[in-house]
Design a protein around this motif. Structure first.
Motif, PDB file in Angstrom:
ATOM      1  N   GLY A  15     -50.095  48.941  14.916  1.00 37.66           N
ATOM      2  CA  GLY A  15     -51.473  49.376  14.895  1.00 37.66           C
ATOM      3  C   GLY A  15     -52.381  47.274  15.092  1.00 37.66           C
ATOM      4  O   GLY A  15     -53.927  47.269  15.708  1.00 37.66           O
ATOM      5  N   VAL A  16     -51.196  46.499  15.322  1.00 33.85           N
ATOM      6  CA  VAL A  16     -52.383  45.837  15.847  1.00 33.85           C
ATOM      7  C   VAL A  16     -52.849  44.467  17.008  1.00 33.85           C
ATOM      8  O   VAL A  16     -53.226  44.462  17.922  1.00 33.85           O
ATOM      9  CB  VAL A  16     -51.505  44.239  15.295  1.00 33.85           C
ATOM     10  CG1 VAL A  16     -51.698  44.237  13.323  1.00 33.85           C
ATOM     11  CG2 VAL A  16     -49.929  43.610  15.067  1.00 33.85           C
ATOM     12  N   ARG A 182     -43.162  25.909  15.696  1.00 32.61           N
ATOM     13  CA  ARG A 182     -44.276  25.707  15.828  1.00 32.61           C
ATOM     14  C   ARG A 182     -44.962  27.150  15.407  1.00 32.61           C
ATOM     15  O   ARG A 182     -44.331  28.277  15.607  1.00 32.61           O
ATOM     16  CB  ARG A 182     -45.066  25.296  17.570  1.00 32.61           C
ATOM     17  CG  ARG A 182     -43.934  23.532  17.491  1.00 32.61           C
ATOM     18  CD  ARG A 182     -44.088  23.830  19.087  1.00 32.61           C
ATOM     19  NE  ARG A 182     -43.502  24.827  20.093  1.00 32.61           N
ATOM     20  CZ  ARG A 182     -42.411  25.013  20.466  1.00 32.61           C
ATOM     21  NH1 ARG A 182     -42.107  24.388  20.173  1.00 32.61           N
ATOM     22  NH2 ARG A 182     -42.677  25.567  21.685  1.00 32.61           N
ATOM     23  N   PHE A 183     -46.168  27.735  15.007  1.00 32.76           N
ATOM     24  CA  PHE A 183     -47.078  28.148  14.650  1.00 32.76           C
ATOM     25  C   PHE A 183     -48.227  28.279  15.199  1.00 32.76           C
ATOM     26  O   PHE A 183     -48.957  27.998  14.795  1.00 32.76           O
ATOM     27  CB  PHE A 183     -46.608  27.971  13.133  1.00 32.76           C
ATOM     28  CG  PHE A 183     -47.180  29.224  12.788  1.00 32.76           C
ATOM     29  CD1 PHE A 183     -46.849  30.356  12.306  1.00 32.76           C
ATOM     30  CD2 PHE A 183     -48.785  29.719  11.761  1.00 32.76           C
ATOM     31  CE1 PHE A 183     -47.140  32.214  11.973  1.00 32.76           C
ATOM     32  CE2 PHE A 183     -49.121  30.985  11.453  1.00 32.76           C
ATOM     33  CZ  PHE A 183     -48.050  32.144  11.007  1.00 32.76           C
ATOM     34  N   GLY A 184     -48.739  30.049  14.984  1.00 31.99           N
ATOM     35  CA  GLY A 184     -49.895  30.057  15.674  1.00 31.99           C
ATOM     36  C   GLY A 184     -50.128  31.740  15.244  1.00 31.99           C
ATOM     37  O   GLY A 184     -49.324  32.473  14.422  1.00 31.99           O
ATOM     38  N   VAL A 185     -51.430  31.656  14.583  1.00 29.36           N
ATOM     39  CA  VAL A 185     -52.341  33.531  14.802  1.00 29.36           C
ATOM     40  C   VAL A 185     -52.978  33.980  15.939  1.00 29.36           C
ATOM     41  O   VAL A 185     -54.148  32.848  15.790  1.00 29.36           O
ATOM     42  CB  VAL A 185     -53.028  32.968  13.072  1.00 29.36           C
ATOM     43  CG1 VAL A 185     -53.175  34.315  12.749  1.00 29.36           C
ATOM     44  CG2 VAL A 185     -52.037  32.512  12.169  1.00 29.36           C
ATOM     45  N   LEU A 186     -52.691  35.043  15.897  1.00 27.52           N
ATOM     46  CA  LEU A 186     -53.809  35.792  16.694  1.00 27.52           C
ATOM     47  C   LEU A 186     -55.296  36.201  16.060  1.00 27.52           C
ATOM     48  O   LEU A 186     -54.000  37.645  15.532  1.00 27.52           O
ATOM     49  CB  LEU A 186     -53.237  36.422  17.895  1.00 27.52           C
ATOM     50  CG  LEU A 186     -52.568  35.328  19.354  1.00 27.52           C
ATOM     51  CD1 LEU A 186     -51.875  36.543  20.845  1.00 27.52           C
ATOM     52  CD2 LEU A 186     -54.033  35.263  20.070  1.00 27.52           C
ATOM     53  N   LEU A 187     -55.650  36.332  16.206  1.00 25.00           N
ATOM     54  CA  LEU A 187     -56.316  37.786  15.573  1.00 25.00           C
ATOM     55  C   LEU A 187     -56.713  38.761  16.523  1.00 25.00           C
ATOM     56  O   LEU A 187     -57.783  38.346  16.989  1.00 25.00           O
ATOM     57  CB  LEU A 187     -57.966  36.948  14.861  1.00 25.00           C
ATOM     58  CG  LEU A 187     -57.949  35.877  14.208  1.00 25.00           C
ATOM     59  CD1 LEU A 187     -58.495  35.348  13.728  1.00 25.00           C
ATOM     60  CD2 LEU A 187     -56.733  36.333  13.066  1.00 25.00           C
ATOM     61  N   THR A 188     -56.197  39.494  16.963  1.00 23.25           N
ATOM     62  CA  THR A 188     -56.528  40.768  17.958  1.00 23.25           C
ATOM     63  C   THR A 188     -57.139  41.357  16.869  1.00 23.25           C
ATOM     64  O   THR A 188     -58.554  41.481  16.127  1.00 23.25           O
ATOM     65  CB  THR A 188     -54.785  41.209  17.423  1.00 23.25           C
ATOM     66  OG1 THR A 188     -55.115  42.022  16.476  1.00 23.25           O
ATOM     67  CG2 THR A 188     -53.587  41.223  17.735  1.00 23.25           C
ATOM     68  N   CYS A 189     -57.541  42.521  18.615  1.00 19.15           N
ATOM     69  CA  CYS A 189     -58.695  43.734  18.901  1.00 19.15           C
ATOM     70  C   CYS A 189     -60.376  42.568  18.283  1.00 19.15           C
ATOM     71  O   CYS A 189     -61.660  43.427  17.335  1.00 19.15           O
ATOM     72  CB  CYS A 189     -58.747  44.594  17.810  1.00 19.15           C
ATOM     73  SG  CYS A 189     -57.354  45.302  18.240  1.00 19.15           S
ATOM     74  N   TRP A 190     -61.093  40.934  18.547  1.00 17.72           N
ATOM     75  CA  TRP A 190     -61.453  40.650  18.269  1.00 17.72           C
ATOM     76  C   TRP A 190     -62.941  41.302  18.693  1.00 17.72           C
ATOM     77  O   TRP A 190     -64.472  41.119  17.802  1.00 17.72           O
ATOM     78  CB  TRP A 190     -61.110  39.307  19.066  1.00 17.72           C
ATOM     79  CG  TRP A 190     -62.839  38.378  19.333  1.00 17.72           C
ATOM     80  CD1 TRP A 190     -64.037  37.691  19.385  1.00 17.72           C
ATOM     81  CD2 TRP A 190     -62.506  36.919  17.483  1.00 17.72           C
ATOM     82  NE1 TRP A 190     -64.736  36.918  19.189  1.00 17.72           N
ATOM     83  CE2 TRP A 190     -63.668  36.231  17.618  1.00 17.72           C
ATOM     84  CE3 TRP A 190     -61.629  37.283  16.471  1.00 17.72           C
ATOM     85  CZ2 TRP A 190     -63.608  35.610  17.069  1.00 17.72           C
ATOM     86  CZ3 TRP A 190     -61.261  36.307  16.318  1.00 17.72           C
ATOM     87  CH2 TRP A 190     -63.084  35.198  15.996  1.00 17.72           C
TER      88      TRP A 190
END
Length: 276
Positions: A15-16, A182-190
């Motif tokens: 659901g992301v 390396r690391f990343g965060v994607l905040l979806t459904c912005w």
């Protein structure tokens, strides 16, 4: 100019919007000028092509089946000629839930974790349930509060932190490496809430425990916002405006500084270029 292969492990629960992002990113790489473009034939595109067919009709794509467990390899190149093989795993998001609940990484996931040069965690803030704890409510406010006999469930924050701990432990044990990928965060459904803060500030405000854990383990994590579709779509009812313009004209990312861009390749490009 050719460079080393780059593998990015995308991690996200059901659901992301992982499949929607993959489909939109694939269309951008093939047709739209951006920071990255496709540089040859990609493999195992069936799931993303099916999602694109739905988007072309102005409908939301269906969820990826739980049993799907395929790696799709996309050769990409940036404007400076740096090449990479983007390994995009396609899997049912319920698999991540099972990993957390069982506290065990299956062999396929173990190989993905160890072989990845970067990890990208997709989080849908509006989907995360955050209960009161000492991070959100001062201990003084809890003094004298009645304690009820009720089932205690793990918070979404704790579950995400536990997942990251598992990835870090598995990577270190198998790769015997001193540094994590390396690391990343994607905040979806912005587009659901469009918080006024930068993505990093939004993560810290909504999920302070996750934000603190990320900051303590990565010196410069990539934190961005994403709206892969830009508007809600129904899986059954067609959005005629969406269909007539084409899905490649929708979607955007929010950079770390809060600026908005229609280039959906930027999160991937930032992670790839950070590796030199």
């Amino acid at each position: 100019m050719s460079g080393p292969s780059n593998s990015i492990l995308l991690v996200g629960e059901s659901g992301v919007g992982k499949t929607h992002y993959g489909a939109q990113l694939l269309r951008r790489l093939m047709r739209v000028k951006g920071a990255l473009r496709m540089n040859g034939a990609a493999t195992n595109l069936e799931a993303f092509e099916t999602a694109l067919e739905s988007l072309d009709e102005g409908r939301a794509a269906g969820h990826t089946a739980r049993t799907v467990n395929v790696d799709s390899v996309w050769p990409v190149v940036d404007g400076d000629g740096r090449q990479a093989d983007l390994v995009w795993p396609e899997y049912g998001g319920e698999q991540i839930k099972s990993v957390i609940e069982n506290r065990r990484l299956p062999d396929a996931w173990q190989k993905r974790v160890v072989g990845a040069d970067a990890w990208l965690l997709l989080i849908r803030l509006q989907q995360a349930i955050v209960g009161d704890d000492m991070f959100s409510k001062p201990l003084a406010d809890l003094k004298g509060a009645s304690v009820e006999n009720r089932e205690v469930q793990q918070s979404d924050q704790a579950r995400l932190v536990e997942l990251l701990q598992m990835l870090i432990f598995s990577y270190g044990s198998a790769a015997k490496a001193q540094r994590v990928p390396r690391f990343g965060v994607l905040l979806t459904c912005w587009d659901e809430a469009a918080p006024p803060q930068t993505p990093a500030a939004a993560l810290a405000a909504r999920l302070p425990l996750v934000s603190a854990f990320v900051r303590s383990n990565w010196r410069q994590p990539l934190i961005m916002g994403l709206s892969a579709l830009e508007r809600p779509l129904s899986p059954t009812t067609r959005d005629m405006d969406y269909a007539s313009k084409g899905p490649e004209h929708f979607g955007y990312v929010i950079e770390a500084d809060g600026t908005k861009s229609s280039d959906l390749t930027l999160p991937i490009h930032h992670l790839l270029s950070a590796g030199g």
